[in-house]
Enzyme design. Sequence first.
Site, PDB file in Angstrom:
ATOM      1  N   ASP A  36       0.838  -1.194   0.000  1.00 44.26           N
ATOM      2  CA  ASP A  36       0.000   0.000   0.000  1.00 44.26           C
ATOM      3  C   ASP A  36       0.874   1.245   0.000  1.00 44.26           C
ATOM      4  O   ASP A  36       2.083   1.161   0.196  1.00 44.26           O
ATOM      5  CB  ASP A  36      -0.858   0.010   1.275  1.00 44.26           C
ATOM      6  CG  ASP A  36      -1.984  -0.999   1.181  1.00 44.26           C
ATOM      7  OD1 ASP A  36      -2.236  -1.489   0.077  1.00 44.26           O
ATOM      8  OD2 ASP A  36      -2.599  -1.289   2.224  1.00 44.26           O
ATOM      9  N   LYS A  68      -3.489   3.279  -3.314  1.00 46.35           N
ATOM     10  CA  LYS A  68      -4.388   4.196  -4.023  1.00 46.35           C
ATOM     11  C   LYS A  68      -3.644   5.434  -4.510  1.00 46.35           C
ATOM     12  O   LYS A  68      -4.064   6.101  -5.413  1.00 46.35           O
ATOM     13  CB  LYS A  68      -5.535   4.596  -3.099  1.00 46.35           C
ATOM     14  CG  LYS A  68      -6.328   3.385  -2.662  1.00 46.35           C
ATOM     15  CD  LYS A  68      -7.785   3.714  -2.447  1.00 46.35           C
ATOM     16  CE  LYS A  68      -8.574   2.461  -2.115  1.00 46.35           C
ATOM     17  NZ  LYS A  68      -8.419   2.068  -0.716  1.00 46.35           N
ATOM     18  N   MET A 115      -8.572   7.226  10.801  1.00 45.27           N
ATOM     19  CA  MET A 115      -9.085   7.881   9.590  1.00 45.27           C
ATOM     20  C   MET A 115      -9.999   9.052   9.951  1.00 45.27           C
ATOM     21  O   MET A 115     -11.061   9.234   9.330  1.00 45.27           O
ATOM     22  CB  MET A 115      -9.852   6.868   8.716  1.00 45.27           C
ATOM     23  CG  MET A 115      -8.980   5.728   8.247  1.00 45.27           C
ATOM     24  SD  MET A 115      -9.856   4.537   7.244  1.00 45.27           S
ATOM     25  CE  MET A 115     -10.690   3.582   8.496  1.00 45.27           C
TER      26      MET A 115
HETATM   27  N1  SAH Z   1      -4.341  -1.250   9.085  1.00 45.72           N
HETATM   28  C1  SAH Z   1      -3.913   0.016   9.623  1.00 45.72           C
HETATM   29  C2  SAH Z   1      -4.992   1.049   9.571  1.00 45.72           C
HETATM   30  C3  SAH Z   1      -5.393   1.457   8.166  1.00 45.72           C
HETATM   31  S1  SAH Z   1      -6.542   2.792   8.157  1.00 45.72           S
HETATM   32  C4  SAH Z   1      -3.428  -0.199  11.058  1.00 45.72           C
HETATM   33  O1  SAH Z   1      -3.663  -1.252  11.655  1.00 45.72           O
HETATM   34  O2  SAH Z   1      -2.763   0.702  11.574  1.00 45.72           O
HETATM   35  C5  SAH Z   1      -5.463   4.158   8.067  1.00 45.72           C
HETATM   36  C6  SAH Z   1      -5.512   4.939   9.361  1.00 45.72           C
HETATM   37  O3  SAH Z   1      -4.627   4.381  10.320  1.00 45.72           O
HETATM   38  C7  SAH Z   1      -5.059   6.380   9.222  1.00 45.72           C
HETATM   39  O4  SAH Z   1      -6.090   7.204   8.744  1.00 45.72           O
HETATM   40  C8  SAH Z   1      -4.686   6.704  10.646  1.00 45.72           C
HETATM   41  O5  SAH Z   1      -5.820   6.956  11.450  1.00 45.72           O
HETATM   42  C9  SAH Z   1      -4.076   5.393  11.117  1.00 45.72           C
HETATM   43  N2  SAH Z   1      -2.609   5.409  10.923  1.00 45.72           N
HETATM   44  C10 SAH Z   1      -1.897   4.666  10.066  1.00 45.72           C
HETATM   45  N3  SAH Z   1      -0.579   4.914  10.183  1.00 45.72           N
HETATM   46  C11 SAH Z   1      -0.463   5.837  11.163  1.00 45.72           C
HETATM   47  C12 SAH Z   1       0.649   6.500  11.758  1.00 45.72           C
HETATM   48  N4  SAH Z   1       1.895   6.268  11.363  1.00 45.72           N
HETATM   49  N5  SAH Z   1       0.391   7.410  12.750  1.00 45.72           N
HETATM   50  C13 SAH Z   1      -0.869   7.649  13.164  1.00 45.72           C
HETATM   51  N6  SAH Z   1      -1.930   7.040  12.643  1.00 45.72           N
HETATM   52  C14 SAH Z   1      -1.748   6.152  11.656  1.00 45.72           C
END
Ligand code: SAH
Length: 276
Positions: free
Chosen positions: A56, A78, A195
């Site tokens: 991704d 995306k 998100m």
């Molecule tokens: N599968 C991922 C989540 C995907 S949805 C997981 O388990 O972390 C994507 C969301 O994850 C973002 O909008 C944000 O809210 C969070 N996110 C992902 N990476 C992040 C990071 N480095 N710092 C803070 N939030 C993060």
Amino acid sequence: MSEGRPAGSGGANDVPERSRAAPGTVYLVGAGPGDPDLLTVRAWRLLRTADVVLHDSLLREAILEDLPPSVEVLDVGKRGEVRTEQSAINDLLVERARAGDAVVRLKGGDPFVFGRGGEEAQHLAAHDVAFEVVPGVSSVLAAPGIAGIPLTHREHASRFTVITGHETPEKDGSSLDWDDIAGQIDRGGTLVILMGVRTLAENVRALRDHGVAADTPAAIVQRATWPRQAVVSGTLEDIVERTREADVKPPATTVVGEVLEVHDEIEDDLCPFEPA
Ligand code: SAH
């Protein structure tokens, strides 16, 4: 040791035989929040022994550095070079596995938390492709953790709830029960919103409308374990304003609840995060 490689580990040849990616198999792998040091050992080993890695967009480059030249790396995010539809990703996984490749499908955080990993697993199962799920450190845990925000604490919170910020009360067909979510915070639970940067104002309004007090602590952790990691804290009264002033951008994770009082108490002695 080059950047991005966990201490004490080498290249593909150092991966024990039994830990190598197997032909004809798809690995749904969690990459953790960003810092390569937060990959699991299993993820690190599979990445080095796969034939192809489909990843991704929300991944730090450092995770994909140092892969042996035998590993083909495809950005199917995306925002990637090729904007790939989910159905095309599903088909590619099946196609490559059937061709006998060892396939790593790499996703930020954990593959089964808001990452469509469940849908990919369903597709693989429907096509009789062998797959394995390799859990990753989800931002649900990593973002608060790295910022020094406990999710539970004996004196403050005995549970936490995780929601997507997309499902604001304004959204048609939202499946979230805001009365229930607000009630959980009132009874001492912690709320984690993923998100939810663009919809922060709507989400805060929903909590307030459902009775959560204005002085309830809230914090938002931007880009946890990335360069330009930032933490903005306040209360439901001012977190939207503070976030705007700090120009917080996705990805970021929001935490709401009394447990943030512990963060205030411990943050001065928290070592600053140094990205690998
Ligand atoms: N599968 C991922 C989540 C995907 S949805 C997981 O388990 O972390 C994507 C969301 O994850 C973002 O909008 C944000 O809210 C969070 N996110 C992902 N990476 C992040 C990071 N480095 N710092 C803070 N939030 C993060």
